[in-house]
Scaffold this motif. Sequence first.
Motif, PDB file in Angstrom:
ATOM      1  N   ASN A 331      -9.558  15.345   2.002  1.00 17.27           N
ATOM      2  CA  ASN A 331     -10.530  15.556   2.990  1.00 17.27           C
ATOM      3  C   ASN A 331      -9.807  16.793   3.720  1.00 17.27           C
ATOM      4  O   ASN A 331     -10.313  17.727   4.298  1.00 17.27           O
ATOM      5  CB  ASN A 331     -11.251  14.271   4.015  1.00 17.27           C
ATOM      6  N   THR A 332      -8.650  16.272   4.173  1.00 17.81           N
ATOM      7  CA  THR A 332      -7.808  17.017   5.074  1.00 17.81           C
ATOM      8  C   THR A 332      -7.389  18.585   4.286  1.00 17.81           C
ATOM      9  O   THR A 332      -7.380  19.606   5.085  1.00 17.81           O
ATOM     10  CB  THR A 332      -6.646  16.482   5.574  1.00 17.81           C
ATOM     11  N   GLY A 333      -7.177  18.462   3.055  1.00 15.55           N
ATOM     12  CA  GLY A 333      -7.081  19.695   2.603  1.00 15.55           C
ATOM     13  C   GLY A 333      -8.218  20.565   2.355  1.00 15.55           C
ATOM     14  O   GLY A 333      -8.092  21.937   2.530  1.00 15.55           O
ATOM     15  N   MET A 334      -9.326  19.858   2.259  1.00 19.01           N
ATOM     16  CA  MET A 334     -10.610  20.804   2.401  1.00 19.01           C
ATOM     17  C   MET A 334     -10.784  21.351   3.729  1.00 19.01           C
ATOM     18  O   MET A 334     -11.196  22.441   3.850  1.00 19.01           O
ATOM     19  CB  MET A 334     -11.732  19.852   1.734  1.00 19.01           C
ATOM     20  N   GLN A 335     -10.382  20.608   4.658  1.00 17.95           N
ATOM     21  CA  GLN A 335     -10.583  21.074   5.944  1.00 17.95           C
ATOM     22  C   GLN A 335      -9.487  22.072   6.286  1.00 17.95           C
ATOM     23  O   GLN A 335      -9.884  23.151   7.106  1.00 17.95           O
ATOM     24  CB  GLN A 335     -10.596  19.964   7.041  1.00 17.95           C
ATOM     25  N   ASP A 336      -8.394  21.901   5.710  1.00 15.60           N
ATOM     26  CA  ASP A 336      -7.538  23.140   5.754  1.00 15.60           C
ATOM     27  C   ASP A 336      -8.017  24.487   5.368  1.00 15.60           C
ATOM     28  O   ASP A 336      -7.956  25.626   6.125  1.00 15.60           O
ATOM     29  CB  ASP A 336      -6.060  22.966   5.083  1.00 15.60           C
TER      30      ASP A 336
END
Lengths: 559, 66
Positions: A331-336
């Motif tokens: 999720n954090t990667g997608m939000q990056d």
Amino acid sequence: MNEPIRFAPPYQLPTYDFQPPADLGDGPRRRYPIVIVGAGPAGLTLACDLAQRGVASVLIDEDDTVGVRGASSRGICYAQKSLEILERMEVGDRAVAKGVAWSLGRTLSGDHEVYNFNLQAHSVSEQPPFVNLQQFYLEWFLVDRIQALGLTDLRWKSRVTGVEERDDCVVVQVETPAGSYALEARYLVDGTGVNSVIRTQLGVQTHASRSADRWCITDVRFAKPLPVERWTWVDAPFNEGRAVWQHLMPDDVWRIDYQMPEDADIETISKPEVAGARLRAQLGADVEFEFVWIGPYQYRDHLLDDFRHHRIFFVGDAAHVVSPFGARGGNTGMQDAANLGWKLALVAGGQAPETLLDSYSAERQPACAENLEVTSRSARFLAPATPAEHTLRRAALNLAREHAFARPLINTGRMSVANDYPVSAWLRQGARSVQNVPLVHADGTPTSVMKLLRAGTRCLGLWLHPDPDLAAQAAERLRGLPIDLYAIGDGCALPGLRDEAGVLARHLGAPPSGAAGSFFLVRPDAYLAASVSNATPDAIHSALQTTLGLVNESIGAPA
Amino acid sequence: MNSQPNIPDADGFYAALVKAHGGLTDAQSAELNAGLVFLLANQCGDQSTLLACIDAARACLGELQS
């Protein structure tokens, strides 16, 4: 006495052909504005985000399919913000339709529930709080969407072996089945994951550490009906008093994740008959099941100090890795990716200065530092390091059975949120995520925040009951800038949106009364960048300039 | 953090605490203390006070260890 252990047939995943690029031929080295390496969740989200905005990129991946070969990252939980990003890119419906939506989590100690949470309680979004979906489906849907948009140069079976930094570009060495070539990237995005060769070659410090805590995932199908909720045991009686996770994925596959002794032998704990015995201890000796995958793992963490290195941006696991508790990896990667996409699009299109790209690390690095702190606390609760920590945890668990106050102390993971961003040169008030609130156009057509953000790369200016004269002046003043103005309510020349129940106004933080004239600037990544009460055309213009990093450039500029 | 006397009957409280530990093993005593810390912390309910109390307790530990 037990039946033989059965495995489900492997998934038939799509494969993509290697197409020899023109770069393999003779001639001068080619230069591309944006090159992304790594087609995992972060890289694919970025390529798709750019394509949705009408911006071309090159996406290089060493594999020729989706998902992960071997026993590595296999994320399953996609958070509301990620689902909203997918919705903006028109993949949201597919992900939600295939996925298993859930919002209720329960934590148990022994046979007692000691904590629960319902994420739906704080949601005003069209998307559910969480959807479980095998990572390969997410990647598959993104590749399909990227191919449909037709702007991304997808280069499968292509491995980046090295980079060389120049003043005006990065030279990237690529190895393919048809030979090697070099290309030039004006901006390079490294989404190659935890073991990034690019990051290693550049000598970027990762501050890595490894946990001794050991787990074994069992993805399994069985007939026994269980609730579609996130259940976690701190100390399961059927797992020798260690932790267990239980989650449903699509295709009736359950993910059950067992905490193992720290000195457990990986070979032994992942044997099908040993995993089968664990499952029978949990579900009953006569349960019928078939395994999909058994994967032992230890977790590690790292966090770069700066997610930007000159012309190179690190996204996803290349930039940060945390323990898996709370779904703060993929999720954090997608939000990056969603944070970087619109900035690259505006800079590539000459609508924002190059310095706007510095805001990527200024926003995402603190977000990831927060994720690291949150997940480290969960990991520490789940694996007490000393007898004293065991005592504290036991006391908290015993209290939680009797007293409500102790339940928030029980920490088996705090689920991924859209992190707030700190005050910066671009965000004078800091920023928080705007959920995908459903809305209605003045003509009665349904829409939503994400739908309004779909076309191009434009901010959203939401103005509550503006004065008609000011609205007309603002429309004139902002002409040609990347913003769409909407009036919430009728009575002016701006396009109108209905928010009859006031859900959007409340979500944006408008005062319950006297909100008329309040203006809210929503960035292309659906973050609230500025709130202006009694807004004027000048104030709105100034807020937009700040958000896009145009402030200094605009001072003293000829009219 | 309030460092001034605030317990109305200090001797009575101390006696009750000692009595609560009566007959417990070391492990049970440790668990009792931990539970008590959580209960009292919730009565206080002020984050900065709680953190100051943790620091103060930790700071006094060194003197007692020798």
